[in-house]
Design an enzyme around this catalytic site. Structure first.
Site, PDB file in Angstrom:
ATOM      1  N   GLN A  74     -14.743   3.811  -6.711  1.00 24.40           N
ATOM      2  CA  GLN A  74     -14.251   2.508  -6.120  1.00 24.40           C
ATOM      3  C   GLN A  74     -12.845   2.982  -5.717  1.00 24.40           C
ATOM      4  OE1 GLN A  74     -15.928  -1.218  -8.326  1.00 24.40           O
ATOM      5  NE2 GLN A  74     -16.224   0.786  -9.483  1.00 24.40           N
ATOM      6  N   ASN A  75     -12.137   3.934  -6.483  1.00 23.57           N
ATOM      7  CA  ASN A  75     -10.629   4.035  -6.398  1.00 23.57           C
ATOM      8  C   ASN A  75     -10.258   4.371  -5.062  1.00 23.57           C
ATOM      9  OD1 ASN A  75     -11.011   3.169  -8.920  1.00 23.57           O
ATOM     10  ND2 ASN A  75     -10.784   5.362  -9.833  1.00 23.57           N
ATOM     11  N   HIS A 120     -14.817   2.393  -1.213  1.00 27.56           N
ATOM     12  CA  HIS A 120     -13.787   1.474  -1.022  1.00 27.56           C
ATOM     13  C   HIS A 120     -12.507   1.923  -0.047  1.00 27.56           C
ATOM     14  CE1 HIS A 120     -15.201  -1.458  -4.084  1.00 27.56           C
ATOM     15  NE2 HIS A 120     -15.810  -1.589  -3.349  1.00 27.56           N
ATOM     16  N   CYS A 138      -2.884   2.341  21.214  1.00 29.53           N
ATOM     17  CA  CYS A 138      -2.850   0.835  21.810  1.00 29.53           C
ATOM     18  C   CYS A 138      -1.517  -0.163  21.300  1.00 29.53           C
ATOM     19  CB  CYS A 138      -4.061   0.088  21.369  1.00 29.53           C
ATOM     20  SG  CYS A 138      -4.031  -0.280  19.893  1.00 29.53           S
ATOM     21  N   TYR A 153       0.602  -0.998  -0.199  1.00 31.17           N
ATOM     22  CA  TYR A 153      -0.077  -0.067   0.011  1.00 31.17           C
ATOM     23  C   TYR A 153       0.644   1.296   0.129  1.00 31.17           C
ATOM     24  CZ  TYR A 153      -4.384  -2.434   0.264  1.00 31.17           C
ATOM     25  OH  TYR A 153      -5.425  -3.259  -0.177  1.00 31.17           O
ATOM     26  N   SER A 192     -14.713  -2.721 -14.522  1.00 32.05           N
ATOM     27  CA  SER A 192     -15.292  -3.971 -15.056  1.00 32.05           C
ATOM     28  C   SER A 192     -16.331  -4.630 -14.464  1.00 32.05           C
ATOM     29  CB  SER A 192     -14.025  -5.076 -14.650  1.00 32.05           C
ATOM     30  OG  SER A 192     -13.803  -5.150 -13.408  1.00 32.05           O
TER      31      SER A 192
HETATM   32  C1  BV8 Z   1     -18.108  -7.696   1.162  1.00 31.56           C
HETATM   33  C2  BV8 Z   1     -10.077  -1.450  -1.869  1.00 31.56           C
HETATM   34  C3  BV8 Z   1     -19.053  -8.947   2.801  1.00 31.56           C
HETATM   35  C4  BV8 Z   1      -8.681  -2.066  -1.619  1.00 31.56           C
HETATM   36  C5  BV8 Z   1     -11.511  -2.722  -3.165  1.00 31.56           C
HETATM   37  C6  BV8 Z   1     -21.317 -10.909  -4.862  1.00 31.56           C
HETATM   38  C7  BV8 Z   1     -21.098 -11.584  -6.010  1.00 31.56           C
HETATM   39  C8  BV8 Z   1     -19.919 -12.041  -6.093  1.00 31.56           C
HETATM   40  C9  BV8 Z   1     -18.789 -12.005  -5.109  1.00 31.56           C
HETATM   41  C10 BV8 Z   1     -19.237 -10.927  -4.186  1.00 31.56           C
HETATM   42  C11 BV8 Z   1     -20.501 -10.706  -4.166  1.00 31.56           C
HETATM   43  N1  BV8 Z   1     -20.710 -10.101  -2.798  1.00 31.56           N
HETATM   44  C12 BV8 Z   1     -19.478 -10.047  -2.329  1.00 31.56           C
HETATM   45  C13 BV8 Z   1     -18.477 -10.501  -3.073  1.00 31.56           C
HETATM   46  C14 BV8 Z   1     -17.186 -10.801  -2.721  1.00 31.56           C
HETATM   47  C15 BV8 Z   1     -16.276  -9.458  -3.031  1.00 31.56           C
HETATM   48  C16 BV8 Z   1     -16.398  -9.511  -4.456  1.00 31.56           C
HETATM   49  O1  BV8 Z   1     -16.976  -8.820  -5.034  1.00 31.56           O
HETATM   50  N2  BV8 Z   1     -15.551 -10.518  -5.108  1.00 31.56           N
HETATM   51  C17 BV8 Z   1     -15.373 -10.193  -6.762  1.00 31.56           C
HETATM   52  C18 BV8 Z   1     -13.912 -10.252  -7.180  1.00 31.56           C
HETATM   53  C19 BV8 Z   1     -15.947 -11.407  -7.322  1.00 31.56           C
HETATM   54  N3  BV8 Z   1     -16.860  -8.467  -2.536  1.00 31.56           N
HETATM   55  C20 BV8 Z   1     -16.171  -8.024  -1.269  1.00 31.56           C
HETATM   56  O2  BV8 Z   1     -15.478  -8.597  -0.831  1.00 31.56           O
HETATM   57  C21 BV8 Z   1     -16.615  -6.796  -0.528  1.00 31.56           C
HETATM   58  N4  BV8 Z   1     -17.168  -6.932   0.868  1.00 31.56           N
HETATM   59  O3  BV8 Z   1     -18.576  -8.372   0.332  1.00 31.56           O
HETATM   60  O4  BV8 Z   1     -18.080  -8.027   2.401  1.00 31.56           O
HETATM   61  C22 BV8 Z   1     -19.598  -8.622   4.068  1.00 31.56           C
HETATM   62  C23 BV8 Z   1     -20.810  -7.674   4.310  1.00 31.56           C
HETATM   63  C24 BV8 Z   1     -21.183  -7.658   5.454  1.00 31.56           C
HETATM   64  C25 BV8 Z   1     -20.747  -7.646   6.610  1.00 31.56           C
HETATM   65  C26 BV8 Z   1     -19.176  -8.186   6.495  1.00 31.56           C
HETATM   66  C27 BV8 Z   1     -18.655  -8.801   5.126  1.00 31.56           C
HETATM   67  C28 BV8 Z   1     -15.693  -5.627  -0.700  1.00 31.56           C
HETATM   68  C29 BV8 Z   1     -15.242  -5.454  -1.722  1.00 31.56           C
HETATM   69  C30 BV8 Z   1     -14.206  -4.171  -2.044  1.00 31.56           C
HETATM   70  C31 BV8 Z   1     -12.552  -4.806  -1.963  1.00 31.56           C
HETATM   71  N5  BV8 Z   1     -11.812  -3.355  -2.177  1.00 31.56           N
HETATM   72  N6  BV8 Z   1     -10.674  -1.997  -3.152  1.00 31.56           N
HETATM   73  C32 BV8 Z   1      -7.547  -1.892  -2.673  1.00 31.56           C
HETATM   74  O5  BV8 Z   1      -7.853  -0.871  -3.603  1.00 31.56           O
HETATM   75  O6  BV8 Z   1      -6.673  -2.443  -2.327  1.00 31.56           O
HETATM   76  S1  BV8 Z   1     -12.012  -3.624  -4.726  1.00 31.56           S
HETATM   77  C33 BV8 Z   1     -10.909  -3.005  -5.700  1.00 31.56           C
HETATM   78  O7  BV8 Z   1     -10.948  -3.927  -7.041  1.00 31.56           O
HETATM   79  C34 BV8 Z   1     -11.350  -1.771  -6.641  1.00 31.56           C
HETATM   80  O8  BV8 Z   1     -11.654  -0.812  -5.489  1.00 31.56           O
HETATM   81  C35 BV8 Z   1     -12.321  -1.827  -7.525  1.00 31.56           C
HETATM   82  O9  BV8 Z   1     -13.655  -1.947  -6.851  1.00 31.56           O
HETATM   83  C36 BV8 Z   1     -11.844  -3.303  -7.835  1.00 31.56           C
HETATM   84  C37 BV8 Z   1     -11.413  -3.361  -9.337  1.00 31.56           C
HETATM   85  O10 BV8 Z   1     -12.473  -3.132 -10.104  1.00 31.56           O
HETATM   86  P1  BV8 Z   1     -12.356  -1.745 -11.317  1.00 31.56           P
HETATM   87  O11 BV8 Z   1     -12.048  -0.498 -10.522  1.00 31.56           O
HETATM   88  O12 BV8 Z   1     -13.348  -2.028 -12.025  1.00 31.56           O
HETATM   89  O13 BV8 Z   1     -10.709  -2.146 -12.043  1.00 31.56           O
HETATM   90  P2  BV8 Z   1     -10.486  -3.507 -12.846  1.00 31.56           P
HETATM   91  O14 BV8 Z   1      -9.057  -3.216 -12.992  1.00 31.56           O
HETATM   92  O15 BV8 Z   1     -11.145  -4.482 -12.721  1.00 31.56           O
HETATM   93  O16 BV8 Z   1     -11.303  -2.869 -14.336  1.00 31.56           O
HETATM   94  C38 BV8 Z   1     -10.591  -1.694 -14.895  1.00 31.56           C
HETATM   95  C39 BV8 Z   1     -11.566  -1.279 -16.013  1.00 31.56           C
HETATM   96  O17 BV8 Z   1     -11.035  -0.163 -16.779  1.00 31.56           O
HETATM   97  C40 BV8 Z   1     -11.389  -2.468 -17.128  1.00 31.56           C
HETATM   98  O18 BV8 Z   1     -12.849  -2.417 -17.543  1.00 31.56           O
HETATM   99  C41 BV8 Z   1     -10.794  -1.528 -18.308  1.00 31.56           C
HETATM  100  O19 BV8 Z   1     -11.076  -2.030 -19.612  1.00 31.56           O
HETATM  101  C42 BV8 Z   1     -11.184  -0.287 -18.071  1.00 31.56           C
HETATM  102  N7  BV8 Z   1      -9.973   0.784 -18.639  1.00 31.56           N
HETATM  103  C43 BV8 Z   1      -8.774   0.555 -18.547  1.00 31.56           C
HETATM  104  N8  BV8 Z   1      -8.122   1.484 -19.005  1.00 31.56           N
HETATM  105  C44 BV8 Z   1      -8.980   2.605 -19.068  1.00 31.56           C
HETATM  106  C45 BV8 Z   1     -10.444   1.994 -18.906  1.00 31.56           C
HETATM  107  N9  BV8 Z   1     -11.673   2.821 -18.890  1.00 31.56           N
HETATM  108  C46 BV8 Z   1     -11.441   3.675 -19.263  1.00 31.56           C
HETATM  109  N10 BV8 Z   1     -10.342   4.548 -19.541  1.00 31.56           N
HETATM  110  C47 BV8 Z   1      -9.137   4.006 -19.430  1.00 31.56           C
HETATM  111  N11 BV8 Z   1      -8.018   4.526 -19.984  1.00 31.56           N
HETATM  112 ZN    ZN Z   2      -5.059   1.379  18.360  1.00 31.52          ZN
END
Ligand code: BV8
Ligand code: ZN
Length: 279
Positions: free
Chosen positions: A103-104, A121, A182, A69, A221
């Protein structure tokens, strides 16, 4: 970019009064911030981001996760908002009821002129104690060192291994600061996989998507939930959805217009299409 799709999207934007702009990693790609889909580079290419971005990884190896990070935060410090970020700020400036939802975890929307995006996020700039949640000031921003070179023929870093030496060890590990209250390790202020989203941000996002008259989804995505449901909330309630992405995504089917191109080029063209006087 030009053509009938852009003209139609421009018409929809010009007619909007309560737009939502929903962004993902693609929004910052042209600023040099790698997307989640992009392969990790340098030291981090060994790791799957979805594995590193978990409470389990932090428990197992806090220095590895903190190092990752910090490397990302320093990458963002070196980055600049791109014309896409500025176009989003121009939309918000012209339409005061605009809500930007991201989401960023980078701060490029704010540096690009959007005062308070809804952060689903979290942020790379809001570390807190992993035990008592006490917000912790950021380590003084040293000038960002270049990515540490590959350790020549160095041993494969093992998950859980002690960070070898100095603040910026060659394997990228960095011991997280200890909480002043802590003593527990400080963690990044982001939402990890398996963790709940901040309640206030999620409900603000659902509320905005439920009341919008246009949703612009940019550079996502739409695979990570529950964030990926935000554009569907708007579509289900009849708001037109316009997508900006160079490639198709699961959202294509619910979009009134799909603008295939990079955000840094398409969004300024969209603003000009909506408001030709925008200059
Ligand atoms: C939770 C912070 C439960 C950290 C992030 C339902 C169905 C399936 C799975 C799940 C579900 N519900 C929950 C889940 C599990 C999970 C999940 O979704 N898994 C996925 C992978 C299947 N979700 C979770 O775990 C969430 N929490 O469910 O908790 C709970 C509930 C109550 C109580 C307790 C627990 C938490 C999810 C958040 C995780 N943290 N980020 C960090 O950054 O390190 S997610 C992180 O990945 C980003 O924030 C973002 O959300 C994601 C990446 O996606 P994108 O931003 O879309 O980026 P990506 O690279 O995928 O795509 C880029 C796109 O841009 C592409 O399409 C590309 O073509 C395009 N592109 C490229 N260049 C350009 C462009 N577009 C325009 N211009 C350009 N130049
Ligand atoms: Zn502390």
């Amino acid at each position: 970019m030009s053509g009938p799709e852009l003209a139609e999207a421009g018409r929809l934007l010009a007619a909007a009064r309560r737009p939502v702009v929903f962004t993902g990693a693609g929004m910052s790609a042209e600023s040099g911030v790698p997307t989640f889909r992009d392969a990790q580079t340098g030291l981090w290419q060994r790791y799957d981001p979805q594995e590193l971005a978990t409470p389990a990884a932090f428990r197992a190896d806090p220095a590895l996760v903190w190092g990752w990070y910090e490397a990302r935060r320093r990458g963002v410090l070196r980055a600049e908002p791109n014309p896409g970020h500025r176009a989003v700020a121009a939309i918000a400036a012209r339409l005061p009821d605009t809500v930007v939802i991201t989401q960023n975890v980078d701060d490029l929307h704010e540096r690009g002129g959007v005062a308070a995006p809804v952060r689903l996020h979290g942020s790379l700039f809001a570390p807190r104690c992993s035990a008592c949640a006490r917000p912790t000031p950021l380590p003084s921003d040293l000038p960002p060192p270049a990515d540490p070179p590959e350790p020549p023929g160095g041993p494969e870093p093992q998950i859980g291994a002690e960070p070898s030496g100095g603040p910026e060890s060659p394997d990228g590990r960095l011991t997280p600061p200890a909480c002043a209250d802590c003593g527990a390790p400080v963690r990044p202020g982001v939402v990890w996989f398996g963790e709940a989203l901040p309640e206030a941000a999620l409900s603000a996002a659902v509320e905005a998507a439920s009341g919008c008259d246009l949703l612009l989804t940019v550079g996502t995505s739409a695979l990570v939930h529950p964030a990926a449901e935000i554009p569907l909330v708007a579509a289900r309630l009849g708001a037109p959805v316009v997508q900006v992405n160079p490639v198709p995504t699961p959202l294509d089917a619910v979009c009134a217009v799909n603008l295939r191109g990079p955000a840094g080029e398409v969004l300024p063209a969209l603003v000009r299409a909506a408001w030709p006087d925008a200059g």
